[in-house]
Design an enzyme around this catalytic site. Structure first.
Site, PDB file in Angstrom:
ATOM      1  N   ASP A 137     -13.488  -2.365 -18.373  1.00 19.44           N
ATOM      2  CA  ASP A 137     -12.639  -3.127 -17.344  1.00 19.44           C
ATOM      3  C   ASP A 137     -12.929  -4.474 -17.535  1.00 19.44           C
ATOM      4  OD1 ASP A 137     -10.724  -3.447 -15.472  1.00 19.44           O
ATOM      5  OD2 ASP A 137     -11.819  -3.060 -13.836  1.00 19.44           O
ATOM      6  N   CYS A 192       5.090  13.080 -12.882  1.00 18.67           N
ATOM      7  CA  CYS A 192       5.824  12.578 -11.658  1.00 18.67           C
ATOM      8  C   CYS A 192       7.019  13.238 -11.272  1.00 18.67           C
ATOM      9  CB  CYS A 192       5.886  10.954 -11.630  1.00 18.67           C
ATOM     10  SG  CYS A 192       4.235  10.210 -11.931  1.00 18.67           S
ATOM     11  N   CYS A 195       9.159  12.771  -7.358  1.00 17.20           N
ATOM     12  CA  CYS A 195       8.527  12.117  -6.510  1.00 17.20           C
ATOM     13  C   CYS A 195       8.330  10.602  -6.260  1.00 17.20           C
ATOM     14  CB  CYS A 195       7.079  12.552  -6.539  1.00 17.20           C
ATOM     15  SG  CYS A 195       5.940  12.157  -5.292  1.00 17.20           S
ATOM     16  N   CYS A 198       4.603   7.206  -3.743  1.00 23.30           N
ATOM     17  CA  CYS A 198       3.724   6.007  -3.961  1.00 23.30           C
ATOM     18  C   CYS A 198       4.425   4.768  -3.483  1.00 23.30           C
ATOM     19  CB  CYS A 198       2.903   5.919  -5.163  1.00 23.30           C
ATOM     20  SG  CYS A 198       4.226   6.207  -6.373  1.00 23.30           S
ATOM     21  N   CYS A 202       4.039   2.237  -0.036  1.00 22.63           N
ATOM     22  CA  CYS A 202       3.524   0.919  -0.202  1.00 22.63           C
ATOM     23  C   CYS A 202       4.116   0.019   1.072  1.00 22.63           C
ATOM     24  CB  CYS A 202       3.583   0.257  -1.423  1.00 22.63           C
ATOM     25  SG  CYS A 202       3.070  -1.456  -1.827  1.00 22.63           S
ATOM     26  N   CYS A 217       0.689  -7.226  -3.866  1.00 21.03           N
ATOM     27  CA  CYS A 217      -0.068  -6.117  -3.937  1.00 21.03           C
ATOM     28  C   CYS A 217      -1.267  -6.520  -2.792  1.00 21.03           C
ATOM     29  CB  CYS A 217      -0.625  -5.996  -5.225  1.00 21.03           C
ATOM     30  SG  CYS A 217      -1.900  -4.497  -5.322  1.00 21.03           S
ATOM     31  N   CYS A 245      -7.185  -1.528  -1.919  1.00 24.48           N
ATOM     32  CA  CYS A 245      -6.091  -0.559  -1.222  1.00 24.48           C
ATOM     33  C   CYS A 245      -5.834   0.873  -2.066  1.00 24.48           C
ATOM     34  CB  CYS A 245      -4.784  -1.326  -1.154  1.00 24.48           C
ATOM     35  SG  CYS A 245      -3.507  -0.343  -0.184  1.00 24.48           S
ATOM     36  N   CYS A 248      -1.330   3.934  -2.438  1.00 22.41           N
ATOM     37  CA  CYS A 248      -0.399   4.596  -3.441  1.00 22.41           C
ATOM     38  C   CYS A 248      -1.124   5.936  -4.138  1.00 22.41           C
ATOM     39  CB  CYS A 248       0.117   3.500  -4.441  1.00 22.41           C
ATOM     40  SG  CYS A 248      -1.053   2.759  -5.435  1.00 22.41           S
TER      41      CYS A 248
END
Length: 318
Positions: A137, A192, A195, A198, A202, A217, A245, A248
């Site tokens: 990362d 997914c 659905c 998420c 938010c 965000c 956060c 989600c």
């Protein structure tokens, strides 16, 4: 170029995956190093839409993000690994501010990089003249795309990599090497379905299916934002989040399957676990440096964290 027989490729691939498991990685998958055409096109559209906000570094080294062979000469394989960070217990929320689970303990960059270097050392005992680079990362690598390509999960509507057995609370790391290995070619289908939990959960409307607008965000505004101010339009919407956060991910049904990690360095210190709103609001820079000495929270910096707390509490703490 290092030539390897089919037997040698299979043998070394098995050793790599066994060693990854011994090092504590939840999963390991391997893909052929080549240009990621679809993912590159998706990234281009995301950047053109300005969804990266002020993260201008996302525009840099675009050709390297698109093709790992530009990060390592003669690259043949991308080894992707997942490392679980789901906590045994969450920091209490009553009379408290919230920080993202990934930042509870020691900065993951240190831990994963060390383990990836151990994995490279193992490969070198088998093929001494091989070349490899480890990434966590911190370089232009499309880590979720590579993890999905190597069969470790799918990229969900919340833009996280989701593993069908364990959810999404994972760090992702890669090794790019000039060795040709046995590739995992079975792609995990998207689960997914219909659905939208998420997206619905938010509080700032940052999510559309499979797309995140950083301009809205909470994680962006509390971590990456280097300005002195958070826009007033977000007042009352941060739900006590002062660093990152998890909303989600917390609402994602697949995370009902998450099991706690086994990494002692990811556990919060007693001091952090016992912090409450008054402690955060009165935090000094000296306390900050001690409490977050080896923590990812240092990315926000003392002033950034106090700015976040002040924004939520309605006080000027910077």
């Amino acid at each position: 170029m290092i030539e390897m027989s089919e037997f040698s490729k299979n043998h070394l691939t098995s050793k790599i995956k066994n060693k990854a498991s011994d090092l504590g990685f939840y999963a390991c998958g391997i893909s052929e190093a080549k240009h990621l055409a679809e993912d590159t096109e998706r990234l281009n559209k995301w950047l053109d839409s300005g969804y990266h906000a002020e993260m201008k570094y996302m525009e840099n080294h675009f050709e390297k993000r698109a093709d790992p062979r530009k990060l390592l000469e003669n690259a043949k394989s991308v080894i992707s690994v997942l490392y679980n960070y789901y906590p045994k217990k969450n920091i209490p929320e009553e009379d408290n501010y919230k920080i993202s689970k990934y930042a509870y303990g020691t900065d993951y960059h240190f831990i994963l990089k060390k383990k990836l270097k151990e994995l490279i050392a193992l490969i070198k005992t088998e093929v001494p003249d091989m070349n490899a680079r480890a990434f966590v990362d911190s370089a232009p690598v499309l880590d979720r795309a590579w993890a999905a390509k190597s069969g470790l999960g799918w990229i969900g509507k919340n833009t996280c990599l989701i593993n069908k057995e364990q959810g999404s609370y994972f760090f992702i790391g890669e090794i790019i090497t000039d060795l040709e290995l046995k590739y995992d070619e079975k792609k995990v289908p998207n689960h997914c379905g219909s659905c939208t939990r998420c997206i619905d959960a938010c509080p700032t409307g940052a999510l559309k299916p499979y797309e995140l607008d950083s301009n809205k965000c909470i994680s962006y505004w509390t971590i990456e934002n280097k300005g002195a101010k958070i826009p007033d339009k977000f007042k009352g919407k941060f739900q006590e989040w002062i660093f990152g956060c998890d909303i989600c991910q917390d609402v994602c049904p697949w995370n009902n399957l998450s099991e706690p990690h086994n990494e002692p360095e990811f556990n919060p210190s007693d001091e952090l676990f016992e912090m409450r709103k008054g402690d955060w609001e009165n935090l000094s820079e000296e306390q900050f440096l001690k409490l977050f000495k080896d923590s990812a929270v240092k990315r926000a910096g003392f002033n950034g964290l106090k700015r976040n707390i002040g924004f939520i509490s309605g006080s000027n703490l910077t």
